[in-house]
Design an enzyme around this catalytic site. Structure first.
Site, PDB file in Angstrom:
ATOM      1  CG  HIS A  26      -2.074  -0.859   1.173  1.00  0.00           C
ATOM      2  ND1 HIS A  26      -1.898  -2.309   1.264  1.00  0.00           N
ATOM      3  CD2 HIS A  26      -3.409  -0.675   1.258  1.00  0.00           C
ATOM      4  CE1 HIS A  26      -3.107  -3.005   1.360  1.00  0.00           C
ATOM      5  NE2 HIS A  26      -3.995  -1.827   1.048  1.00  0.00           N
TER       6      HIS A  26
ATOM      7  N   GLY B 241      -0.973  -2.343  -5.543  1.00  0.00           N
ATOM      8  CA  GLY B 241      -1.659  -3.491  -5.378  1.00  0.00           C
ATOM      9  C   GLY B 241      -3.165  -2.903  -4.951  1.00  0.00           C
ATOM     10  CG  HIS B 242      -5.920  -0.514  -2.232  1.00  0.00           C
ATOM     11  ND1 HIS B 242      -6.911   0.157  -2.727  1.00  0.00           N
ATOM     12  CD2 HIS B 242      -6.809  -1.075  -1.037  1.00  0.00           C
ATOM     13  CE1 HIS B 242      -8.060   0.368  -2.388  1.00  0.00           C
ATOM     14  NE2 HIS B 242      -8.041  -0.464  -1.113  1.00  0.00           N
TER      15      HIS B 242
ATOM     16  CG  HIS C   3     -10.760  -5.107  -2.478  1.00  0.00           C
ATOM     17  ND1 HIS C   3     -10.394  -3.897  -2.462  1.00  0.00           N
ATOM     18  CD2 HIS C   3     -10.794  -5.481  -1.094  1.00  0.00           C
ATOM     19  CE1 HIS C   3     -10.613  -3.456  -1.050  1.00  0.00           C
ATOM     20  NE2 HIS C   3     -10.828  -4.272  -0.348  1.00  0.00           N
TER      21      HIS C   3
ATOM     22  CD  GLU D 283     -12.345  -5.866   2.761  1.00  0.00           C
ATOM     23  OE1 GLU D 283     -11.394  -5.609   2.094  1.00  0.00           O
ATOM     24  OE2 GLU D 283     -12.693  -5.420   4.021  1.00  0.00           O
TER      25      GLU D 283
ATOM     26  CD  GLU E 169     -14.852  -2.040   2.750  1.00  0.00           C
ATOM     27  OE1 GLU E 169     -14.642  -3.002   1.568  1.00  0.00           O
ATOM     28  OE2 GLU E 169     -14.128  -1.479   3.005  1.00  0.00           O
TER      29      GLU E 169
ATOM     30  CB  CYS F  55     -14.682   1.880   1.839  1.00  0.00           C
ATOM     31  SG  CYS F  55     -14.011   2.403   3.326  1.00  0.00           S
TER      32      CYS F  55
ATOM     33  CB  CYS G 180     -10.792   1.554   5.320  1.00  0.00           C
ATOM     34  SG  CYS G 180     -12.073   0.273   5.189  1.00  0.00           S
ATOM     35  CB  CYS G 181     -15.923   2.235   6.532  1.00  0.00           C
ATOM     36  SG  CYS G 181     -15.688   0.878   5.487  1.00  0.00           S
TER      37      CYS G 181
END
Lengths: 646, 646
Positions: B129, B180-181, B259, B311, B327, B329, B407-408
């Site tokens: 990340h 990767g994200h 994801h 997710e 989710e 997010c 995160c959310c």
């Protein structure tokens, strides 16, 4: 009733025992010897050869790999009891010879610890299945002895059991533990019943009594082991004691929790011990747990285990149809338990559950070729979801090939090859013969009043006509014949005739009792006309709300995409579905199909990518077709559902 | 439209922005500083202090912990734009100072690799990340600059971005990888739009263009790393490229996989780049993916992601209500994406989805106190199943406290504090003002023809009366006002008046276009009478077969145990449910409740432990009560369902 005295001769079931004899047993022997092309090797025989010093190499397969050979030998024992076969006997005798060679000086027998972790015996009862494997081999020994009269394996396992008895117990210096996977408890009862040796009964009782005492043996063992596990690297958290039903002493358990196969194997032994020792606390626990399992945690197919996480029970009324586990082995264990409950007390509810699990969950687990099996037996399948939604990866839409390491297929084999033992029991006083299952067969009983032979003919599951012909080689004999009134028969008292004349009877615990002095050649006709019924689930079973299932006699039905198109969820039952039944000889080897009126949601007016829009009640009438659940998944893979919207 | 030119003044929404300002932002600051009692420490600030050399210690929290501070600063930037606050500014400035001290000589900024794995920069783009954290800090820098005019963080992040630009790319010697994200891609577009520096746009485009090329960067990186992972010990199998949408070049993607947050963040950047570079292939991919996500993989609440495993999206029409992920997010990312699609082309369907996700999935994720959040937003809840069936452990019946690592919650904070930016867009030629959301607000636009101020008043979501008052400081101005015709309004053309007089209009792409020369003080009334509707799902969505949901305006409704008893699955809608609505001022802060006729299964005649019995249609009439979905779970925990049987 002694073993080996019932032979199945039945249009429906003979095919299955023959399949086991001619296909399943030979195929599994090849698998155990790593000779099935394209299948993972089993290593089972090879492990024994290495342990016996006949071959060099490393242990292969799972830590409980020995049990596969054991279950195979057990099935062979049952098969030889009714169908002697010198060639098969030779193969089995050789395998037993090999087992003897793998046994240690002190009686210990386990190829994993002999080959791979010598010196580590009994250090991981939680994970390592040592006593579990011993239990399966004891069951094999008993079955093989009963089937062939040969003592070799029985002697091997008596030696091992004697050794186990010297290691485990409450006496000073003994290990005060028990197995992480219950199995040896029920096996030791069989060994006691076969040998008459009380120590085996006492050892079984020790394992049952000790389980769940505090502090937990498993937790302490885990600490001693440095908090490690057989299954993963590194340290792990403390054992989940509910998983193996050691969270409470067994007599204090009321709700089925944890791994469902472990649970029902344990309940089976508990029921055995309750019967043999007259232990009221154990019996009450069995009855409580029975009510919980079969009243609140069982699928209509006789499946148990609502979640694949830990292959476990979840909680009361939680019976999701699509994320279900309903493992084949768990239903087989439920059948074992039901039989023990029938031995404790002949109540038809036990046989009702036994029959439900047998005709639906268990029978449906095997393909018609005897070489493909479901481990998970879902009540609702959407093949694309099984492939693409990981929460349903465990739900397979197609039966799997019997791979080297497997629990369910050999369990099916040993159940089906011993099914003759599930049809009748005889009362303690040897005055009543109970007929629990209606399966064509010949049976001989030594009753208090003399020798009786019963020839049963049955047209189940397609027609409800059952006949018993009484043969009395020694002349007239008084005894009671007790015929189960199945819970699926709901049109009052079934008609019963003796020698063609209507005969009245009393019903006790769900059995029609016909008590008389019988004459040689008497025939009893027992009429249970089959009606196709819609069945509802208890309103607390959320997953089945607003739905109905179709049942005809013992068979639960399902709708498949092959007959009804997809999605099957679009289909709903008409208010009056006018169910019609017909025998379709060409379908899946011949079966009664049920057809009825329904409607399907009309998707024609929906744009492809409009997911939601104001409700318009657009349905079109549709005729649906249902087939017996046990036959599902034998055509092209597709959607299937047991429960239909109404 | 420039930033900072819209201020929300709305009975419904002002409360939320105030909650973020007065509660969420201060509370999160305490969390970032490990001062929330009973909560796990965040370590976020501490990590920066250690990286800056101000404190000794070890890195704490997740590898992406830096992003929590970034999201907080971003929310602060939005908040300060509309509500200056010297005290908060001071706190934020100090934090930015600290960030500057933690930055390395060469511009690199990441506390994990600075403190814990120095020398390992860019060795695990798959898991670590690094670029993701950079992206969030860039977003923070842009928001803080736009909100306060202060450049410090912007300069820090330009330096870091310049460094990243020197490391990544197709040129020889550069790393040809990507994160990767996904996140930095959309952030670099914002940085470009704020600074005008083309290199940032080019770098964003590089990351998007390179993604999915073969051989896979991630697979090769995994090989170079010795097949290890940041997340588990030992070696792991090759990366699942679908998980992070690098299985195909982005222009070849048609179906949303993997994801869901990663997916929608990427689609957001793709839409940005399509708009800014005129890339037709990217635009077509965005449009295809939009159709797939919102047409086939979106819940009625605007939730996306059907499975908690990864997710992730599962596949078309697979929208289970009880094992859902949805989710928070991911819905926020969907809103980001929808806004970019509106910037590409003003089509009401984009705003319809934006509004659906906002009023339902996102708003429902936060408790009324602003301190408790759902990460998973289910459409069906049985609290006992959440507790006892592991397949539903991820579905919480109660909002969770905002813990250190999360995160959310900060994502909700940054969305709600920038909601003013989602109400309008202005066309490229600056001649049309599009009103996408009906939220009371004051907005100023510099149009081609002059400066225009719009004061919107709205009674949504309770009543459908919307008014716009036009203020023209420089006198009459010709421009087009384009008012969205929401997809929930289905009674023909909504009535529109200007100065009290009915005004005809044309509809383009779902917007009512009123083109005229406006005079100062003109008022537009836009009437969207709210009707309570039953909504059906596409017949291929198996989970909703035979069911209907209730929607009124943008709000989806649900039934809760608190109002309807349990099990809510026992409840079904009457054929003609005669839906009635009333405002209940005392309920959950005031809301319109919907009541209607239904029936409940009559459980009174069922024995406790009879799971199945022949169907008898025993229901009793019942009046049900539904509340807006966003308010669920604010009373005692209980069952909830959006979809009702009919």
């Amino acid at each position: 009733m002694r073993k080996g005295q019932v032979q199945i001769r039945d249009d429906f079931w003979s095919g299955y025992s023959e399949l086991v004899r001619k296909t399943v047993i030979p195929y599994q022997w090849e698998a155990l010897n790593d000779r099935v092309e394209g299948a993972e090797p089993s290593y089972a025989i090879r492990n024994f050869r290495i342990a016996a010093g006949l071959e060099e190499g490393e242990f292969g397969g799972m830590v409980f790999q020995d049990s596969d050979l054991a279950k195979w030998l057990e099935a062979v024992g049952y098969s030889l009891a009714t169908h002697p076969d010198p060639e098969l006997t030779k193969i089995a005798d050789d395998a037993i010879e090999l087992i003897g060679q793998a046994q240690r000086e002190d009686g210990y027998l386990n190829t994993y610890f002999t080959v791979k972790e010598p010196g580590k015996r009994w250090t991981n009862l939680l994970d390592a299945h040592e006593l579990y494997c011993a239990g399966h081999m004891i069951e094999a020994a008993v079955a093989y002895y009963n089937g062939t009269g040969k003592r070799k394996l029985l002697d091997i396992m008596c030696r091992f059991s004697d050794y186990i008895d010297s290691v485990f117990g409450t006496e000073p210096g003994k290990i005060r533990g028990y197995c992480g996977h219950q199995e040896i408890e029920l096996a030791l009862v069989k060994l006691y019943e076969t040998t008459g040796e009380e120590r085996y009964l006492k050892l079984s009782r020790y394992f049952i009594d000790e389980r769940g005492s505090k502090p937990s043996y498993f937790t302490e063992e885990w600490e001693r082991r440095g908090r490690t596990s057989h299954w993963v690297q590194g340290t792990v958290s403390a054992p989940n004691l509910e998983y193996n039903q050691s969270h409470l002493p067994v007599r204090e358990q009321s709700v089925a929790v944890g791994h469902s196969v472990r649970a029902v194997y344990m309940y089976t032994a508990m029921a055995d011990l309750a019967r043999l020792t007259g232990d009221a606390g154990l019996r009450e626990a069995c009855e409580r747990l029975w009510r919980n399992v079969t009243g609140k945690q069982m699928y209509i197919t006789g499946g148990i285990g609502s979640t694949h996480h830990g292959e476990a029970f979840s909680f009361d009324y939680d019976l999701p149809n699509d994320t279900v586990y309903a493992e084949t082995c768990a239903s087989i264990g439920l059948i074992f338990w039901a039989r023990r409950m029938l031995q404790l007390e002949a109540k038809s509810e036990y046989a009702d559950v036994l029959e439900r699990a047998l005709y639906n969950n268990v029978l449906g687990s095997m393909s018609k070729d005897g070489k493909h099996f479901f481990y998970v037996n879902p009540l609702e399948v959407w093949p694309e979801a099984s492939a693409k939604n990981p929460g349903k990866h465990h739900v397979k839409p197609v039966r799997q090939k019997w791979f080297g390491c497997s629990c369910c297929p050999p369990n099916v084999a040993r159940l089906l090859s011993s099914l003759n033992d599930y049809i009748y029991t005889v009362s303690e006083d040897a005055k009543t013969v109970y007929a629990h299952l209606f399966i064509g067969s010949e049976a001989a009983f030594d009753l208090a009043s003399g020798r009786v032979t019963l020839r049963q003919t049955s047209e189940l599951p397609w027609n409800g006509r059952v006949e018993f012909r009484v043969s009395l080689p020694e002349g007239s004999v008084p005894f009671a014949l007790a015929l189960r009134v199945p819970n699926w028969f709901q049109s009052g008292k079934p008609a019963l005739t003796v020698g063609g004349k209507a005969q009245d009877y009393r019903v006790e615990n769900g059995y029609a009792i016909v008590e008389r002095t019988w004459a040689d050649g008497d025939t009893v006709e027992w009429l249970l006309p089959l009606e196709t019924k819609l069945v509802a689930a208890h309103p607390l079973i959320r997953a089945d709300a607003g739905k109905a299932a179709i049942q005809r006699g013992p068979l639960v039905y399902c709708v498949e995409e092959a007959d009804n198109g997809a999605p099957v969820a679009s289909l709903s039952l008409a208010d009056e579905p006018k169910l019609a039944e017909r025998f379709d000889a060409g379908l899946l080897g011949g079966c009664v199909v049920v057809e009825g009126d329904g409607q399907v949601d009309d998707a024609s007016a929906w744009a492809d990518s409009v997911p939601y829009r104001p409700l318009e009640k657009r349905t079109k009438p549709a005729r649906f077709k249902a087939i017996p659940y046990y036959l599902w998944g034998n055509r092209e893979p597709g959607e299937m559902s047991v429960w239909l919207r109404r």
